[in-house]
Design an enzyme around this catalytic site. Structure first.
Site, PDB file in Angstrom:
ATOM      1  N   ARG A  64     107.154   7.890  49.168  1.00  0.00           N
ATOM      2  CA  ARG A  64     106.564   6.573  49.397  1.00  0.00           C
ATOM      3  C   ARG A  64     107.443   5.500  48.787  1.00  0.00           C
ATOM      4  NH1 ARG A  64     100.290   7.141  47.780  1.00  0.00           N
ATOM      5  NH2 ARG A  64     101.186   8.143  45.927  1.00  0.00           N
ATOM      6  N   ASP A 199      98.117  29.473  45.063  1.00  0.00           N
ATOM      7  CA  ASP A 199      97.662  29.641  43.686  1.00  0.00           C
ATOM      8  C   ASP A 199      98.837  30.312  42.980  1.00  0.00           C
ATOM      9  OD1 ASP A 199      96.658  30.461  41.254  1.00  0.00           O
ATOM     10  OD2 ASP A 199      94.700  31.015  42.028  1.00  0.00           O
ATOM     11  N   HIS A 200      99.595  29.528  42.213  1.00  0.00           N
ATOM     12  CA  HIS A 200     100.874  30.051  41.710  1.00  0.00           C
ATOM     13  C   HIS A 200     100.697  31.268  40.811  1.00  0.00           C
ATOM     14  CE1 HIS A 200      99.851  27.433  38.231  1.00  0.00           C
ATOM     15  NE2 HIS A 200     100.541  28.309  37.535  1.00  0.00           N
ATOM     16  N   LYS A 204     103.022  35.385  40.102  1.00  0.00           N
ATOM     17  CA  LYS A 204     103.581  35.872  38.848  1.00  0.00           C
ATOM     18  C   LYS A 204     103.762  37.388  38.900  1.00  0.00           C
ATOM     19  CE  LYS A 204     101.793  32.253  35.787  1.00  0.00           C
ATOM     20  NZ  LYS A 204     103.102  31.851  35.227  1.00  0.00           N
ATOM     21  N   GLU A 238      95.314  27.270  26.280  1.00  0.00           N
ATOM     22  CA  GLU A 238      96.432  26.342  26.100  1.00  0.00           C
ATOM     23  C   GLU A 238      96.309  25.713  24.724  1.00  0.00           C
ATOM     24  OE1 GLU A 238      97.661  24.109  29.926  1.00  0.00           O
ATOM     25  OE2 GLU A 238      95.484  24.306  30.068  1.00  0.00           O
ATOM     26  N   ASP A 257      89.296  23.520  37.148  1.00  0.00           N
ATOM     27  CA  ASP A 257      90.757  23.470  37.162  1.00  0.00           C
ATOM     28  C   ASP A 257      91.393  24.846  37.183  1.00  0.00           C
ATOM     29  OD1 ASP A 257      93.260  22.131  37.106  1.00  0.00           O
ATOM     30  OD2 ASP A 257      93.397  22.409  34.933  1.00  0.00           O
ATOM     31  N   HIS A 262      92.522  30.543  39.240  1.00  0.00           N
ATOM     32  CA  HIS A 262      93.334  31.523  38.516  1.00  0.00           C
ATOM     33  C   HIS A 262      92.510  32.689  37.973  1.00  0.00           C
ATOM     34  CE1 HIS A 262      96.343  28.598  39.032  1.00  0.00           C
ATOM     35  NE2 HIS A 262      96.298  28.003  37.862  1.00  0.00           N
TER      36      HIS A 262
END
Length: 509
Positions: A64, A199-200, A204, A238, A257, A262
């Site tokens: 953008r 979904d990363h 893995k 985290e 989230d 996950h």
């Protein structure tokens, strides 16, 4: 004799053949965003550097004007140099950048998509892409409907010549209703077979290794059930706060989230039955069965805990509470910590609680799955001899320090029979010398190859939202106050109490 190098991205069906994408291109919306800078662009370079993308691969960035960078090509190069895992080879980088194009314009402007259409046509003639393009929406979910509508209006979804695919980053909606609405919009433009929901975590290596651990080893599967497993704990912790993400995070929270995607995906892989193959339909079918059978182990009030981090000292720093973070409403009920107590109504898992927790500003950064096994029904040892003995526990470490640990009892050396817990440990970094691809490398390559096993289907998304909606609705409409917890701790006292009512405790990762 020199060891033969084996590429880690080989297909399951033929480990002698490299999985190399055919001529194609990728259109990256949101190319100037943090996700593109930190993950997507380095992953594309690493794939190209390792010969897994065609020499003619074309990358088209859509930016953008208000996010304009004077020299976007130089900015992309810098992002690659900062994030590449395979080291910078100037020839490889030059080859990739030779196929880089920029389209600048607003996402709600038809003119932007006319320019994009022209860029795709030009790339097909100049680069030989064969009309094969994936559209990667690395943009806020609020922009998905506009971009998808414009793609359709510009006929960019047309795959009469070549294929067209779309990549959507989580979150897939904010609840069940919005997820269904998003799906309606996406499927109005692209076929389900052309939609790749990333979904990363599923990319893995350690997550994929759950399948290898379970189904390639006779040792584990016979005891992978309620006759032997006492309970399962899935943790994603985290040690940082929300930072500058208040605009996204406030109103979303830990349950939406990361638990909805996950952690419930990890639960499905742990609890699923053996698939008939690792084809996409077979794998997804077993995961959907598990998610269909998953429910709160009680009601939302006694099987969920929402909390927020308080102010205090962590890592030598006096940190602010969540409610004092910039951009957070002072009366926010957003959860920075969420814990769920779940059950699975199947013959394999009936009666076994699954405890899921996720939070910010916890003791340390760690994601793991721990299966705690039942105690032996009879011990020929005195209480004194067995005082140092706990329960057998299998811990799958997703990140960091990826690997697997098994805890079991052993005799302490000496004249007496005294037991103490010891561990056997497998670490990826020690066991393998092969290059371990980042999750985004694996997933982007799968998109370009059209291989969907690692991408959740809409049914999985909706089943996960149905579960999470129960607890988010409870906490959003309840007068029950959210607890707080100290930074650097492992969560609120209510979370300990939730396990305490079952006679269990959280393990300390």
């Amino acid at each position: 004799m020199e060891k033969e190098w084996v590429n880690p991205l080989l297909s399951d069906s033929d480990t002698r053949m490299l999985r190399v994408a055919s001529p194609c291109g990728l259109v990256l919306f949101g190319i100037t965003g943090d996700l593109s800078k930190n993950k997507i662009l380095p992953a594309i370079y690493d794939l190209s550097h390792r010969g897994l993308l065609p020499a003619s691969f074309t990358l088209i960035g859509v930016a953008r004007p208000k996010a304009s960078i004077p020299n976007l090509a130089a900015w992309v190069e810098d992002a690659i140099r900062d994030g590449a895992k395979t080291g910078i080879d100037e020839t490889a980088l030059s080859q990739l950048m030779a196929g880089f194009r920029v389209v600048e314009g607003d996402y709600d402007s038809p003119e932007t998509f006319c320019q994009l259409n022209a860029a795709l046509s030009a790339a097909e003639k100049e680069r030989g892409t064969g009309g094969n393009y994936a559209f990667y929406l690395a943009i806020p979910p609020t922009l998905f409907p506009q971009v998808l509508t414009e793609l359709k209006e510009a006929d960019l979804d047309n795959h009469d010549h070549g294929w067209r695919r779309v990549v959507i980053e989580k979150p897939f909606g904010n609840d069940l209703r919005s997820a269904q609405e998003l799906d309606r919009i996406v499927t109005d433009v692209f076929d389900e077979s052309s939609i790749f929901r990333i979904d990363h975590y599923l990319g893995k290596e350690t997550v994929q290794n759950i399948l290898a651990l379970r189904f390639a080893n006779e040792l584990f599967e016979p005891i992978w059930n309620n006759a032997h497993v006492d309970h399962v704990q899935i943790t994603m912790a985290e040690d940082i706060g929300i930072g500058s993400r208040a605009g996204y995070y406030d109103g979303v929270g830990a349950a939406r989230d990361v638990i909805q995607n996950h952690l419930l995906q990890l639960l499905a892989l742990i609890a699923m039955e053996e698939p008939t193959s690792f084809e996409a339909d077979a794998l997804r079918r077993e995961k959907e069965k598990v998610l269909t059978a998953t429910h709160l182990f009680g009601n939302a009030g006694n099987s969920s805990v929402f909390a927020q981090y308080a102010s205090g000292w962590q890592g030598g720093e006096n940190v602010r509470s969540y409610l004092d973070e910039d951009g957070v409403s002072p009366d926010s009920r957003t959860d920075t910590y969420a814990a769920l107590r779940l059950g699975i109504d199947t013959r394999r898992w009936a009666g076994v609680p699954f405890y899921l927790r996720a939070g910010k500003r916890l003791g340390r950064r760690v994601t793991e799955v721990a299966l705690e096994f039942r105690r032996p029904p009879f011990l020929p040892f005195t209480d004194e001899q067995a005082a140092g003995m706990g329960s057998n526990t299998l811990v799958i470490r997703i990140q960091p320090d990826e690997g697997v640990t098994f805890r079991f009892a052993s005799k302490v050396p000496g004249a007496q029979m005294l037991l103490r817990d010891v561990t056997m440990d497998f670490g990826y970094g020690h066991a393998f010398t092969e290059y371990a691809p980042e999750a985004y490398e694996r997933l982007i390559l799968d998109v370009l190859l059209g291989e969907p096993p690692l991408f959740p289907r809409q049914t999985e998304v909706e089943l996960s939202w149905k579960l999470v909606d129960q607890v988010t609705n409870y906490w959003e409409n309840s007068s029950r106050p959210l607890e707080t917890y100290e930074p650097g701790s492992w969560g609120p006292l209510a979370s300990d109490a939730m396990l305490g009512q079952d006679g269990r405790t959280w393990r300390r990762p």
